[in-house]
Design an enzyme around this catalytic site. Sequence first.
Site, PDB file in Angstrom:
ATOM      1  N   LYS A 205      -6.884  -2.651  15.488  1.00 45.73           N
ATOM      2  CA  LYS A 205      -5.724  -3.095  16.261  1.00 45.73           C
ATOM      3  C   LYS A 205      -4.858  -1.918  16.700  1.00 45.73           C
ATOM      4  O   LYS A 205      -4.514  -1.784  17.869  1.00 45.73           O
ATOM      5  CB  LYS A 205      -4.899  -4.085  15.435  1.00 45.73           C
ATOM      6  CG  LYS A 205      -5.586  -5.425  15.194  1.00 45.73           C
ATOM      7  CD  LYS A 205      -4.651  -6.361  14.436  1.00 45.73           C
ATOM      8  CE  LYS A 205      -5.292  -7.734  14.255  1.00 45.73           C
ATOM      9  NZ  LYS A 205      -6.478  -7.687  13.375  1.00 45.73           N
ATOM     10  N   VAL A 206      -4.489  -1.051  15.754  1.00 50.17           N
ATOM     11  CA  VAL A 206      -3.609   0.069  16.092  1.00 50.17           C
ATOM     12  C   VAL A 206      -4.341   1.091  16.953  1.00 50.17           C
ATOM     13  O   VAL A 206      -3.816   1.560  17.967  1.00 50.17           O
ATOM     14  CB  VAL A 206      -3.055   0.740  14.815  1.00 50.17           C
ATOM     15  CG1 VAL A 206      -2.183   1.945  15.176  1.00 50.17           C
ATOM     16  CG2 VAL A 206      -2.233  -0.262  14.001  1.00 50.17           C
ATOM     17  N   ARG A 286      -3.246   6.623   6.819  1.00 50.34           N
ATOM     18  CA  ARG A 286      -3.048   6.811   5.391  1.00 50.34           C
ATOM     19  C   ARG A 286      -3.175   8.296   5.076  1.00 50.34           C
ATOM     20  O   ARG A 286      -4.074   8.975   5.576  1.00 50.34           O
ATOM     21  CB  ARG A 286      -4.091   6.017   4.577  1.00 50.34           C
ATOM     22  CG  ARG A 286      -3.872   4.506   4.603  1.00 50.34           C
ATOM     23  CD  ARG A 286      -2.647   4.105   3.811  1.00 50.34           C
ATOM     24  NE  ARG A 286      -2.455   2.670   3.739  1.00 50.34           N
ATOM     25  CZ  ARG A 286      -1.709   1.970   4.588  1.00 50.34           C
ATOM     26  NH1 ARG A 286      -1.113   2.598   5.588  1.00 50.34           N
ATOM     27  NH2 ARG A 286      -1.558   0.662   4.453  1.00 50.34           N
ATOM     28  N   ASP A 310       2.704  11.278   9.759  1.00 46.71           N
ATOM     29  CA  ASP A 310       3.677  10.280   9.310  1.00 46.71           C
ATOM     30  C   ASP A 310       3.397   9.833   7.882  1.00 46.71           C
ATOM     31  O   ASP A 310       4.212   9.160   7.271  1.00 46.71           O
ATOM     32  CB  ASP A 310       3.649   9.064  10.250  1.00 46.71           C
ATOM     33  CG  ASP A 310       4.742   8.049   9.932  1.00 46.71           C
ATOM     34  OD1 ASP A 310       5.904   8.468   9.768  1.00 46.71           O
ATOM     35  OD2 ASP A 310       4.423   6.849   9.841  1.00 46.71           O
ATOM     36  N   GLU A 315       3.771  10.361  -1.502  1.00 48.58           N
ATOM     37  CA  GLU A 315       4.992  10.129  -0.726  1.00 48.58           C
ATOM     38  C   GLU A 315       6.167   9.845  -1.654  1.00 48.58           C
ATOM     39  O   GLU A 315       6.057   8.984  -2.525  1.00 48.58           O
ATOM     40  CB  GLU A 315       4.778   8.965   0.247  1.00 48.58           C
ATOM     41  CG  GLU A 315       3.734   9.288   1.292  1.00 48.58           C
ATOM     42  CD  GLU A 315       3.555   8.175   2.330  1.00 48.58           C
ATOM     43  OE1 GLU A 315       4.154   7.091   2.162  1.00 48.58           O
ATOM     44  OE2 GLU A 315       2.828   8.392   3.310  1.00 48.58           O
ATOM     45  N   HIS A 334       6.955   8.301   6.991  1.00 51.55           N
ATOM     46  CA  HIS A 334       6.259   7.014   7.021  1.00 51.55           C
ATOM     47  C   HIS A 334       7.044   5.982   7.840  1.00 51.55           C
ATOM     48  O   HIS A 334       7.424   4.915   7.352  1.00 51.55           O
ATOM     49  CB  HIS A 334       6.014   6.491   5.602  1.00 51.55           C
ATOM     50  CG  HIS A 334       4.824   5.579   5.516  1.00 51.55           C
ATOM     51  ND1 HIS A 334       4.004   5.536   4.428  1.00 51.55           N
ATOM     52  CD2 HIS A 334       4.305   4.689   6.399  1.00 51.55           C
ATOM     53  CE1 HIS A 334       3.040   4.636   4.629  1.00 51.55           C
ATOM     54  NE2 HIS A 334       3.208   4.108   5.809  1.00 51.55           N
TER      55      HIS A 334
END
Length: 598
Positions: A205-206, A286, A310, A315, A334
């Site tokens: 999708k992305v 990711r 990102d 994190e 993120h």
Amino acid sequence: MAASASSTSLKLSSPSTTASWLRHRPLSSAFGVTTISLSQHRDQPRRFVVLSMDAKPTILVAEKLGEAGLKLLKEFANVDCSYNLSPEELCTKISLCDALIVRSGTKVSREVFESSAGRLKVVGRAGVGIDNVDLGAATEHGCLVVNAPTANTVAAAEHGIALLTAMSRNIAQADASVKAGKWLRNKYVGVSLVGKTLAVMGFGKVGSEVARRAKGLGMHVIAHDPYAPADRARAIGVDLVSFDEALASADFISLHMPLTAATKKILNDETFAKMKKGVRIVNVARGGVIDEEALVKAIDAGIVAQAALDVFTVEPPSKDSKLVQNENVIATPHLGASTMEAQEGVAIEIAEAVVGALKGELAATAVNAPMVPAQVLTELKPYVALAEKLGRLAVQLVAGGSGVKTVKVTYASARAPDDLDTRLLRAMITKGLIEPISSVFVNLVNADFTAKQRGLRLTEERIILDGSPESPLESIQVQIANVESKFASAISDSGDVTVEGRVKDGVPHLTKVGSFEVDVSLEGSLILCRQVDQPGMIGKVGSILGEENVNVSFMSVGRIAPRKQAVMAIGVDEEPSKQSLKRIGEISAVEEFVYLKL
């Protein structure tokens, strides 16, 4: 005492009668119980038990959720918004809740499911990843887990394009420079996007939305994704290519693959060496798909000109991270899903999924297996394991960028067709085919939906055998049509990648690869070698593995005829090093080999 319009009051005049009523009629969790003493006479207090009967379920929202989603929840259920709960507080509250909604900050552990005492029916994850939910414990306790995988799509794609353009024109570095009182026009000369090749790694999708936008910027877009429908790629004007071709051709690489065992650190020293010098990389997927130390080395060596990230392996990353501090790296915290619209969309999507699940509807976004009757699961358990492993083996044998589209599953059984429900087996084969390169968790609820969504057509055929129907199945065969194979011997006479297996003494075994008969336990991982059948081959391969302390659990050789071609299947408990695998491939009699993870 008056009752509200939504409650019922029951007055019992005798304490003994009250105690008896409560003892013999266990209360549903939908009832609230309050005992009140009225001391009109000191020696004869009067007691009332007030039962407030509310048919609505209770949903605990443990992290902030958009108002639109909360509104949907409140129309159906009692909603308790309690944020920043400690693990102990969550375990205390959960026994009073029918559903729980979290984001990424709340850990839904086994202790949470145990503390729910069976009341918790649904956990909703407002987002895609479900690393913070113990799926095994959820399934054991009969709790469905659903997520919200689609609402963030546009936001993530837009952020990917924002990083792409900001990187190409040094926006972040130039902004910091001007704010520091400098005016370095010559230092921050950028590169144009028009006419450059963008490789989209992961065309879901992305990835497909990033491709659309990049085409609008005048870029030539290629993509790699084994499950990308060719017609959808053509409609956007994107060429599907192999992984290595994507790396070698790209001026820019945009990552949109999930983090799985197959994709972890997929960009590493070896893959960076295959890229064009001066390539630029964007990652809004990711952090773990990039070996961050290798990326720093590739930037220092000039292989990678710039990176815009990102997401990170850890994190937030450490303040002294060499990657983050590198002047050729743009870093954001993120933010892929961080738009007002996306947050509202996620809230609505997860609210609809949770409410639907509480109503008993099948959820297409379910990420764990539903409960199966114990007697059926006990009988099918080894065949379920066999089905998934055959799917995993088959998809790892596929090579090239054409993708898996057509799969045929053949069951051989002495049972009548109506005495063998293959839905669970089909779901596990689909799971094995899709999960190694996807972030989707496949189960009986969503298997057919997930396969259809990815353009995977799976057909089933049964061979009725004579004999005793005591065992549900004699064998399962999986065939993938219209694909090339990285292990040519896996292509059967029909022209399909073919693997077949059966259960022996409760353990899944691989019994056929292509047209070669083998017999190897499907435990650990597997090395397949096609070789010239000659003495000493087992010893040579075994010695190489033994030198590295790799334990061989099982070994089998299937051959056409003595001294002709043979396929050796070797089960190993540990993953051999690349050097050991290279040495196996250099044995003169070995014509081809492949290492497969189970």
